[in-house]
Design an enzyme around this catalytic site. Structure first.
Site, PDB file in Angstrom:
ATOM      1  N   HIS A  66       0.825  -1.207   0.000  1.00 13.14           N
ATOM      2  CA  HIS A  66       0.000   0.000   0.000  1.00 13.14           C
ATOM      3  C   HIS A  66       0.864   1.264   0.000  1.00 13.14           C
ATOM      4  O   HIS A  66       0.375   2.342   0.365  1.00 13.14           O
ATOM      5  CB  HIS A  66      -0.930   0.011   1.217  1.00 13.14           C
ATOM      6  CG  HIS A  66      -1.965  -1.074   1.178  1.00 13.14           C
ATOM      7  ND1 HIS A  66      -2.577  -1.565   2.312  1.00 13.14           N
ATOM      8  CD2 HIS A  66      -2.490  -1.781   0.155  1.00 13.14           C
ATOM      9  CE1 HIS A  66      -3.439  -2.512   1.982  1.00 13.14           C
ATOM     10  NE2 HIS A  66      -3.406  -2.665   0.676  1.00 13.14           N
ATOM     11  N   HIS A  67       2.124   1.141  -0.392  1.00 17.45           N
ATOM     12  CA  HIS A  67       2.969   2.348  -0.398  1.00 17.45           C
ATOM     13  C   HIS A  67       2.465   3.353  -1.419  1.00 17.45           C
ATOM     14  O   HIS A  67       2.733   4.552  -1.317  1.00 17.45           O
ATOM     15  CB  HIS A  67       4.442   1.991  -0.670  1.00 17.45           C
ATOM     16  CG  HIS A  67       4.751   1.677  -2.101  1.00 17.45           C
ATOM     17  ND1 HIS A  67       4.433   0.467  -2.681  1.00 17.45           N
ATOM     18  CD2 HIS A  67       5.350   2.416  -3.076  1.00 17.45           C
ATOM     19  CE1 HIS A  67       4.832   0.467  -3.941  1.00 17.45           C
ATOM     20  NE2 HIS A  67       5.382   1.633  -4.208  1.00 17.45           N
ATOM     21  N   LYS A  72      -2.531  -2.628  -7.957  1.00 19.61           N
ATOM     22  CA  LYS A  72      -2.827  -3.055  -9.336  1.00 19.61           C
ATOM     23  C   LYS A  72      -2.338  -4.474  -9.564  1.00 19.61           C
ATOM     24  O   LYS A  72      -1.235  -4.831  -9.154  1.00 19.61           O
ATOM     25  CB  LYS A  72      -2.100  -2.106 -10.312  1.00 19.61           C
ATOM     26  CG  LYS A  72      -2.509  -2.300 -11.751  1.00 19.61           C
ATOM     27  CD  LYS A  72      -3.751  -1.500 -12.048  1.00 19.61           C
ATOM     28  CE  LYS A  72      -4.265  -1.727 -13.454  1.00 19.61           C
ATOM     29  NZ  LYS A  72      -4.915  -3.032 -13.633  1.00 19.61           N
ATOM     30  N   LYS A  96       7.480  -4.546  -9.993  1.00 14.14           N
ATOM     31  CA  LYS A  96       7.372  -4.214 -11.420  1.00 14.14           C
ATOM     32  C   LYS A  96       6.933  -2.763 -11.590  1.00 14.14           C
ATOM     33  O   LYS A  96       7.547  -2.003 -12.354  1.00 14.14           O
ATOM     34  CB  LYS A  96       6.370  -5.161 -12.087  1.00 14.14           C
ATOM     35  CG  LYS A  96       6.165  -4.907 -13.574  1.00 14.14           C
ATOM     36  CD  LYS A  96       4.999  -5.728 -14.122  1.00 14.14           C
ATOM     37  CE  LYS A  96       5.210  -7.201 -13.923  1.00 14.14           C
ATOM     38  NZ  LYS A  96       4.110  -7.996 -14.519  1.00 14.14           N
ATOM     39  N   LYS A 108      -2.705  -9.012  -6.722  1.00 10.61           N
ATOM     40  CA  LYS A 108      -2.997 -10.102  -7.661  1.00 10.61           C
ATOM     41  C   LYS A 108      -4.221 -10.854  -7.158  1.00 10.61           C
ATOM     42  O   LYS A 108      -4.503 -10.898  -5.953  1.00 10.61           O
ATOM     43  CB  LYS A 108      -1.827 -11.071  -7.769  1.00 10.61           C
ATOM     44  CG  LYS A 108      -1.743 -11.765  -9.123  1.00 10.61           C
ATOM     45  CD  LYS A 108      -1.280 -10.799 -10.201  1.00 10.61           C
ATOM     46  CE  LYS A 108      -1.048 -11.505 -11.512  1.00 10.61           C
ATOM     47  NZ  LYS A 108      -0.476 -10.589 -12.512  1.00 10.61           N
ATOM     48  N   THR A 196       1.182  -6.079 -23.565  1.00  6.29           N
ATOM     49  CA  THR A 196       2.219  -6.858 -22.888  1.00  6.29           C
ATOM     50  C   THR A 196       3.184  -7.446 -23.908  1.00  6.29           C
ATOM     51  O   THR A 196       4.403  -7.400 -23.721  1.00  6.29           O
ATOM     52  CB  THR A 196       1.594  -7.972 -22.025  1.00  6.29           C
ATOM     53  OG1 THR A 196       0.632  -7.395 -21.140  1.00  6.29           O
ATOM     54  CG2 THR A 196       2.656  -8.679 -21.209  1.00  6.29           C
ATOM     55  N   ASN A 235      -2.176 -14.714 -25.465  1.00  4.21           N
ATOM     56  CA  ASN A 235      -2.106 -13.307 -25.861  1.00  4.21           C
ATOM     57  C   ASN A 235      -0.677 -12.778 -25.845  1.00  4.21           C
ATOM     58  O   ASN A 235      -0.193 -12.203 -26.831  1.00  4.21           O
ATOM     59  CB  ASN A 235      -2.992 -12.470 -24.925  1.00  4.21           C
ATOM     60  CG  ASN A 235      -2.870 -10.982 -25.188  1.00  4.21           C
ATOM     61  OD1 ASN A 235      -1.950 -10.329 -24.711  1.00  4.21           O
ATOM     62  ND2 ASN A 235      -3.803 -10.441 -25.947  1.00  4.21           N
ATOM     63  N   SER A 364      -2.307  -0.378 -18.880  1.00  4.52           N
ATOM     64  CA  SER A 364      -3.414  -0.359 -17.915  1.00  4.52           C
ATOM     65  C   SER A 364      -3.447   0.970 -17.161  1.00  4.52           C
ATOM     66  O   SER A 364      -4.512   1.507 -16.860  1.00  4.52           O
ATOM     67  CB  SER A 364      -3.276  -1.511 -16.920  1.00  4.52           C
ATOM     68  OG  SER A 364      -3.724  -2.718 -17.485  1.00  4.52           O
TER      69      SER A 364
END
Length: 472
Positions: A66-67, A72, A96, A108, A196, A235, A364
């Site tokens: 939560h920094h 995401k 990332k 996630k 991606t 994908n 995103s």
């Protein structure tokens, strides 16, 4: 596919963080806070199947850091989903985002099902129920936690998620921003589908552009005629292979869960994808050689190996047999820590997942910004830019007495579309991040690009905590 029940992706990620921390001066308490998952939500819910029977489904959502908010990370549907995997993937998202300087914390989610065994109607029920469970605990929202597609999910599932969220929150003006990877018709963003894979291509392109690094590997610079093996033609694998091929590389092998294809003359990516879609695999494809045990393809000689399937694919058991000179981690965690040590000792370059597959979260981020602003990129300035360029050409024609051809005018007098701007932002992010990563590796005099990436990420996360006044 390799699947070791004893393997913990989360523990692997934490050990990579510890390795990076050895090259830094971090407060021990801060390091421990950065490593731990802030919130773990594990839940069960029933679904009624088409035959009238019931099944209890297991779901997860992990918020690692939560920094920065919102957090995401994608949602995957897979029978391999478990708590340790989701924790590890959430942690990877934190590092990332920090590494490529995207202002999100990491998260996630996952549902423990094999999506191929369910009808579309059943998948919709599962997705909507999963979403409602997240809503109940406030584990989703444009300012809180923003999911996205992952293995086993796509734009369709994201459309179901946003529709469910809006039904629960009819007065939320920014509700569309609760999830990314949506169809363009549902306020998604043009270019997200291939983002991606394009990021993977751009990252590999930058890596092979550095002459000093390629000389150490015995390779020339550039992608032309580089022999590439891809694992996974979903994908990410498909678009990675397509863009690499368009840049001059030769795709000589593709490994899938139900068999692979090998052709040293080169594989037509679009053609084999069409065949795979119709036939549910490569068996019977008239060109090349069908390989029953596709994991063997990872061990064949090539210049670049791109694992684009699941984690834990290159381990201490098969690392000695890998013959690629560059491994581009398009998937999350495909190379274990023990395997990485073996590969680096063999003088291979590993382009780490935390950098290489960041194209998805980058675009995103652009989609999330679009949803918050509620206006498409390029819509305000496109016609203004076109008129400006037109006036510029007319001034040049007047000054020189020469006329531009219609083709030249069409090429130059063009305002940037949403896709143009998305691709430009993605390329800027991937190019800048790679050279920061490589510079950090050389500054610290280390072999591992992954360790360099974690150092960069930890630096940025530590600054966030320090600026909040939580740690000195």
């Amino acid at each position: 596919m390799v699947n070791d029940p004893e393997y913990s992706l989360f523990e692997d990620v934490c050990s990579f963080v510890d390795d990076a921390a050895k090259h830094m001066e971090l407060h021990p308490g801060l390091l421990e806070q950065i490593k731990q998952c802030n919130s773990i939500y594990k839940f069960h819910f029933p679904i009624r199947k088409d035959d009238g029977s019931y099944e209890v489904v297991k779901g997860y959502r992990v918020q690692h850091s939560h920094h920065k908010l919102p957090v995401k990370g994608g949602i995957r549907f897979s029978s391999f989903v478990n708590e340790q995997e989701v924790m590890g993937l959430a942690a990877l998202m934190t590092y990332k985002c920090a590494m490529v300087n995207i202002p999100f914390g990491g998260a996630k989610g996952g549902v423990n099902i094999d999506p191929l065994k369910y009808s579309v109607g059943q998948l919709e029920k599962i997705t909507r129920r999963y979403t409602s469970e997240l809503i109940k605990k406030k584990f989703i929202g444009p300012a809180i936690d923003v999911p996205a597609p992952d293995y086993g999910t796509g734009a369709r599932e994201m459309a179901w998620i946003v529709d469910t969220y809006e039904a629960f929150n009819p007065d939320a003006i920014n509700a569309k921003g609760c999830v990314t990877g949506k169809p363009v018709s549902q306020h998604g963003i043009d270019g997200r589908t291939e983002a991606t894979g394009m990021g993977v291509y751009l990252g590999i392109r930058e890596a092979v552009s550095v002459q000093e690094d390629m000389a150490e590997l015995g390779l020339t610079t550039g992608l032309f005629n580089k022999k590439v093996i891809i694992q996974g033609l979903g994908n990410v694998g498909f678009y990675s292979a397509l863009f690499l091929k368009e840049a001059g590389a030769k795709i000589i092998g593709i490994a899938e869960w139900n068999g692979g294809i090998w052709d040293e003359e080169g594989i037509d990516i679009e053609e084999i994808k069409k065949y795979q879609t119709v036939n549910k695999g490569f068996k019977g494809y008239p060109k090349g050689q069908f390989i029953e045990n596709s994991i063997e393809l990872l061990e064949r000689p090539c210049d670049i190996l791109v694992p684009a399937a699941l984690e834990n694919q290159i381990t201490k058991e098969n690392a000695d047999r890998i013959q690629a000179k560059i491994i581009g981690e398009a998937a999350n965690g495909p190379v274990t820590k023990e395997a990485e040590k073996i590969l680096l000792e063999k003088n291979m370059m590993i382009i780490p997942d935390m950098y290489l597959n960041a194209g998805g979260v980058t675009v995103s981020y652009f989609e999330w910004l679009k949803n918050l602003s509620r206006v498409s990129f390029g819509k305000l300035e496109k016609r203004y830019d076109m008129q400006k360029y037109k006036l510029l050409l007319e001034s040049i024609e007047h000054a020189t007495g020469d006329k531009f051809s219609n083709e030249q005018v069409d090429l130059i007098v063009k305002g940037a579309s949403e896709r143009d701007l998305v691709n430009s932002g993605l390329e800027e992010t991937m190019v800048t991040a790679y050279h920061e990563l490589n510079a950090k590796r050389k500054e610290k005099n280390i072999k591992s690009l992954r360790t360099a990436g974690f150092i960069l990420a930890l630096d940025r996360i530590a600054v966030s905590y320090t600026d909040m006044g939580i740690f000195p």
